[in-house]
Design a protein around this motif. Structure first.
Motif, PDB file in Angstrom:
ATOM      1  N   VAL A   1       6.229  13.093   3.948  1.00  0.00           N
ATOM      2  CA  VAL A   1       5.940  12.055   2.864  1.00  0.00           C
ATOM      3  C   VAL A   1       5.856  10.839   3.592  1.00  0.00           C
ATOM      4  CG1 VAL A   1       6.828  11.016   0.700  1.00  0.00           C
ATOM      5  CG2 VAL A   1       6.958  13.667   1.192  1.00  0.00           C
ATOM      6  N   HIS A   2       4.869   9.863   3.177  1.00  0.00           N
ATOM      7  CA  HIS A   2       4.936   8.355   3.626  1.00  0.00           C
ATOM      8  C   HIS A   2       4.194   7.569   2.579  1.00  0.00           C
ATOM      9  CE1 HIS A   2       4.976   9.332   8.088  1.00  0.00           C
ATOM     10  NE2 HIS A   2       5.009  10.271   7.656  1.00  0.00           N
ATOM     11  N   CYS A   3       4.217   6.229   2.791  1.00  0.00           N
ATOM     12  CA  CYS A   3       3.531   5.435   1.959  1.00  0.00           C
ATOM     13  C   CYS A   3       2.525   4.794   2.854  1.00  0.00           C
ATOM     14  CB  CYS A   3       4.503   4.566   1.374  1.00  0.00           C
ATOM     15  SG  CYS A   3       5.886   5.258   0.577  1.00  0.00           S
ATOM     16  N   ASN A   4       1.334   4.439   2.278  1.00  0.00           N
ATOM     17  CA  ASN A   4       0.301   3.623   2.942  1.00  0.00           C
ATOM     18  C   ASN A   4       0.378   2.239   2.605  1.00  0.00           C
ATOM     19  OD1 ASN A   4      -2.019   3.862   4.266  1.00  0.00           O
ATOM     20  ND2 ASN A   4      -2.765   5.264   3.096  1.00  0.00           N
TER      21      ASN A   4
ATOM     22  N   ILE B   1      10.295  -0.677   1.035  1.00  0.00           N
ATOM     23  CA  ILE B   1      10.302  -0.412   2.304  1.00  0.00           C
ATOM     24  C   ILE B   1      10.086   1.233   2.356  1.00  0.00           C
ATOM     25  CG2 ILE B   1      11.579  -0.028   4.249  1.00  0.00           C
ATOM     26  CD1 ILE B   1      13.331  -2.465   3.500  1.00  0.00           C
ATOM     27  N   GLU B   2       8.989   1.604   2.951  1.00  0.00           N
ATOM     28  CA  GLU B   2       8.437   2.955   2.973  1.00  0.00           C
ATOM     29  C   GLU B   2       9.611   4.128   3.534  1.00  0.00           C
ATOM     30  OE1 GLU B   2       5.311   3.569   6.078  1.00  0.00           O
ATOM     31  OE2 GLU B   2       5.188   5.716   5.696  1.00  0.00           O
ATOM     32  N   LYS B   3      10.412   3.922   4.294  1.00  0.00           N
ATOM     33  CA  LYS B   3      11.250   4.732   4.688  1.00  0.00           C
ATOM     34  C   LYS B   3      12.333   5.248   3.481  1.00  0.00           C
ATOM     35  CE  LYS B   3      14.993   1.559   6.596  1.00  0.00           C
ATOM     36  NZ  LYS B   3      16.071   1.513   7.725  1.00  0.00           N
TER      37      LYS B   3
ATOM     38  N   GLY C   1       9.125  10.244   6.150  1.00  0.00           N
ATOM     39  CA  GLY C   1       8.587   9.521   7.134  1.00  0.00           C
ATOM     40  C   GLY C   1       9.601   8.341   7.660  1.00  0.00           C
ATOM     41  N   HIS C   2       9.399   7.806   8.849  1.00  0.00           N
ATOM     42  CA  HIS C   2      10.189   6.838   9.490  1.00  0.00           C
ATOM     43  C   HIS C   2      11.715   7.061   9.335  1.00  0.00           C
ATOM     44  CE1 HIS C   2       6.058   5.214   9.667  1.00  0.00           C
ATOM     45  NE2 HIS C   2       6.066   5.558   8.596  1.00  0.00           N
ATOM     46  N   GLY C   3      12.383   5.860   9.311  1.00  0.00           N
ATOM     47  CA  GLY C   3      13.934   6.068   9.082  1.00  0.00           C
ATOM     48  C   GLY C   3      14.608   5.209  10.170  1.00  0.00           C
TER      49      GLY C   3
HETATM   50 ZN    ZN Z   1       4.407   6.059   7.300  1.00  0.00          ZN
END
Ligand code: ZN
Length: 362
Positions: free
Chosen positions: A98-101, A44-46, A30-32
């Motif tokens: 895949v992500h983080c909440n 950081i989620e990414k 996810g993201h980036g």
């Molecule tokens: Zn996310």
């Protein structure tokens, strides 16, 4: 000379057949780049998503029967549309994002999985049609696409049926991941949810978005940032993918042996109202229902305000139920089989809840 050419041709054919039989997985971090995703407690989620995805890929790439592709393998920005296109062009068998909440409150923690919402089946269908329109130009497209013929009006029905199957397979994979989260990693199980998500709706193969945990929860963010945490997550997701492949293909690929290292157990926090818990249905149906009958309900709205569950507040709909989630309240109408919920959905829409959709609770 002719004989040699024939042998080369036969060898090449075998080679390409062997290649085609590989199980294709798209791993989507996810993201980036300019989009960091959630950033809490120094995480950081990414970065976490990418680390976990690369570890999953490393495990799968050690098997000859997997063909792994990443939507990104470095810290770059990839628009959602491009992620879906990469997966569709690759003709992936499974899409794993895949992500983080994160939550405004530091309290919620736990892992959840998201699959395409039933309400968006129509949208997915349109994209599927557009993406597939060119395939009639390909050789042997009828065999390759299981009878899909964009010029034949009956094909539309076939495609819809394939979609329900796709959704069921996504649910199947999501529940495997969820049970490993709970049983092997001792993460809090926040269950599987159906939600309209563009990246899942735009991909034409089974797909699941995994929220590893909450970066906004200090304990959980420590776990997610740790090397053993990331390794643990990747091991159980890779194993779920292998089991899923064995399931749908009827193969016997040995699943990776889990080496779960010193999991940092997240302290059990006192149960607060803000903790996401979809099993907690306020004001449930008066008659006890079997677990199978409890499988579906209709989400009619989401609000940051807590409303009294009286019909006047819901355009006359009676027996509305509510659950508290991080950031607000979800309101539901009806509870029962998918068939029953299709009727509830029609009723809700008729009463003005145009964006209502059917959800599957845990
Ligand atoms: Zn996310």
């Amino acid at each position: 000379m002719k004989k040699v050419l024939v042998i080369i041709f036969v060898c090449l054919s075998f080679f390409s057949v062997a290649q085609e039989k590989k199980f294709k997985v798209i791993l989507d971090a996810g993201h980036g780049g300019k989009d960091p995703g959630a950033a809490k407690n120094g995480c950081i989620e990414k970065h976490i998503a990418l680390d976990v995805v690369l570890k999953i890929g490393k495990i799968l790439e050690s098997y000859p029967d997997f063909n792994v592709k990443y939507t990104r393998s470095t810290d770059v920005f990839i628009p959602l549309r491009d992620r879906a296109k990469i997966a569709n062009d690759f003709e992936a068998d499974l899409f794993v994002s895949v992500h983080c909440n994160s939550s405004v409150s530091p309290k919620p923690y736990g892992a959840m999985t998201l699959v395409m919402g039933l309400s968006r089946a129509g949208m997915n269908f349109e994209i599927a049609k557009a993406e597939n329109a060119v395939i009639s130009l390909e050789d042997n497209f009828k065999e390759k696409y299981e009878g899909f013929d964009p010029n034949n009006p009956n094909t539309q029905i076939g495609l819809r049926i394939m979609q329900e199957e796709t959704l069921m397979q996504s649910i199947n994979f999501a529940s495997t991941v969820q049970s490993y989260f709970k049983n092997s990693l001792q993460r809090k199980d926040l269950g599987m949810h159906q939600q309209p998500l563009w990246v899942l709706d735009a991909t034409v193969m089974p797909g699941v978005l995994i929220e590893l945990g909450f970066l906004s929860n200090l304990e959980e963010s420590k776990y997610m940032k740790s090397e053993e945490g990331k390794s643990n997550y990747s091991q159980i997701i890779a194993r779920s993918i292998i089991e899923y492949k064995n399931n749908v293909r009827g193969t016997n690929t040995p699943p990776n042996v889990l080496q779960i290292k010193e999991p940092v157990i997240v302290e059990e926090l006192p149960v607060m109202e803000t903790v996401v818990d979809t099993s907690k249905v306020v004001d449930a149906a008066p008659e006890p229902l079997t677990p199978a009958e409890l499988a579906y309900k209709v989400q009619i709205s989401f609000s940051t305000k807590k409303l009294d569950l009286t019909p006047e507040n819901f355009n006359g709909l009676a027996n509305v139920t509510m659950i508290e989630v991080s950031g607000g309240y979800k309101y539901f109408y009806g509870l029962g089989t998918l068939e029953a919920c299709k009727k509830f959905l029609a009723e809700a829409k008729q009463k003005g809840f145009a964006s209502a959709f059917i959800v599957t609770p845990n």
